[in-house]
Design an enzyme around this catalytic site. Structure first.
Site, PDB file in Angstrom:
ATOM      1  N   LYS A 289       0.859  -1.189   0.000  1.00 42.53           N
ATOM      2  CA  LYS A 289       0.000   0.000   0.000  1.00 42.53           C
ATOM      3  C   LYS A 289       0.890   1.232   0.000  1.00 42.53           C
ATOM      4  O   LYS A 289       1.615   1.480   0.961  1.00 42.53           O
ATOM      5  CB  LYS A 289      -0.923   0.020   1.217  1.00 42.53           C
ATOM      6  CG  LYS A 289      -1.726   1.310   1.281  1.00 42.53           C
ATOM      7  CD  LYS A 289      -2.626   1.423   2.480  1.00 42.53           C
ATOM      8  CE  LYS A 289      -3.021   2.878   2.685  1.00 42.53           C
ATOM      9  NZ  LYS A 289      -3.953   3.081   3.801  1.00 42.53           N
TER      10      LYS A 289
ATOM     11  N   GLY B 198      -9.140   8.843   8.887  1.00 43.68           N
ATOM     12  CA  GLY B 198      -9.570   8.903  10.288  1.00 43.68           C
ATOM     13  C   GLY B 198     -10.652   9.924  10.571  1.00 43.68           C
ATOM     14  O   GLY B 198     -11.050  10.093  11.719  1.00 43.68           O
TER      15      GLY B 198
END
Lengths: 263, 67
Positions: free
Chosen positions: A105, A166
């Site tokens: 990633k 987040g």
């Protein structure tokens, strides 16, 4: 009418195939045991981890809570602000035997406050890593032009954000996500921003191929329960997408026939 | 001799200790440990021969929680 063949609905990332369309992170859990239980109920096959200096004083080891036969560990480049740092991090990660695949990633952050990616550095790092033989999964802005560029240089998947990492704001620009899905032929995995199960479901209903979730599960009051909710939401959203929803209309359409009515 | 290990000063008894011996001394699992010396990645196949020098900066990494 023929039923949809759910079992044949496979997520393909490069040469890898997955049944689950939910990918989860391992960060921010109250403890490793909760992380393990959440991962187990989520049904995820890919879980992301960071690469960091060994803490020689640590009492517990994350690895002892992860079954490497069950999960594919995906190293991330969180905290990297340049292509060079991101590439070096993953080259170092390649020396860790716990990573059983070349899946990585890639994230190259451009701004501390928003954690938005730096497009130029991302593209630069992706080019190098593709040439090095990695299967690069880039975390990117919800930008269709960049998505096409990443596809063209050899990324077998693109991972646009739904909203900042987040933030739990959900999908802020569903139209861009839809345009990305129409622009590229590689799978689209929405990475970052999902706040709760309805966000995950709505995202999957757009037709994207998967979602990567960390904070929304790890930060929930009951992470294991939320992991199960996300699993169901991702499955429900996917199934609804494949089932072909009804078009929206302004006025009512009776669902009961009028023929044979008495009064 | 003194080396810098993960940002802290570390004293090794043996001058010219190899990476492999340092890993053994620290009781680390080699499968989940990767090493860079002075910011240059050292391939696992070289651990047994790679000798460390005084003041080398060693980074030993593993997996950590992340999203």
């Amino acid at each position: 009418m023929k039923n949809m063949e759910k079992d044949k609905d496979i997520l393909k990332i490069g040469k890898y195939e997955f049944k689950s369309r939910l990918l989860i992170g391992t960060g921010k859990y109250p403890d490793f045991q909760t992380m393990k239980e959440a991962a187990d109920v989520s049904g995820a096959e890919i879980i992301t981890v960071a690469v960091r200096r060994i803490d020689f004083n640590a009492k517990e080891n994350l690895l002892s809570y992860i079954d490497l036969d069950k999960y594919i560990l995906l190293p991330n480049t969180a905290g990297c602000y340049t292509a060079e740092d991101a590439v070096n991090t993953l080259m170092l990660a390649r020396e860790l035997d716990v990573f059983r695949t070349d899946l990585v990633k890639l994230e190259v952050i451009g701004d501390q406050k928003t954690l938005y990616p730096d497009n130029e550095e991302l593209l630069k790092a992706a080019k190098i890593l593709v040439k090095e033989g990695f299967t690069v999964m880039p975390y990117m802005m919800d930008d269709p032009v960049l998505a096409k560029k990443l596809e063209d240089i050899g990324c077998p998947v693109v991972m646009p954000l739904a909203s900042p990492i987040g933030s739990g704001l959900g999908i802020r620009n569903p139209y861009n996500i839809k345009i990305i899905k129409e622009t590229v032929s590689v799978p689209v995995i929405v990475d970052a921003g999902v706040g709760t199960a309805s966000d995950a479901c709505k995202t999957m209903e757009l037709g994207v191929d998967g979602i990567l979730i960390n904070t929304a599960i790890a930060g929930a009051a009951y992470p294991v329960n939320m992991a199960e909710a996300m699993k169901k939401a991702v499955e429900a959203g996917r199934q609804a997408y494949l089932s072909g929803r009804i078009p929206m209309k302004l006025y009512a359409q009776a669902s009961t026939q009028m023929e044979g009515i008495v009064f | 001799m003194k080396i810098e290990l993960n940002g802290s000063e570390y004293e090794v008894k043996q001058n010219g200790i190899t990476i492999q011996k340092l890993i053994d001394e620290l009781k680390l699992d080699i499968k989940s440990t990767a090493v860079a010396v002075n910011k240059t990645i050292v391939p696992k196949s070289s651990y047994a021969e790679f000798k460390l020098n005084e003041n080398d900066k060693i980074d030993m990494v593993t997996i950590a929680p992340g999203g």
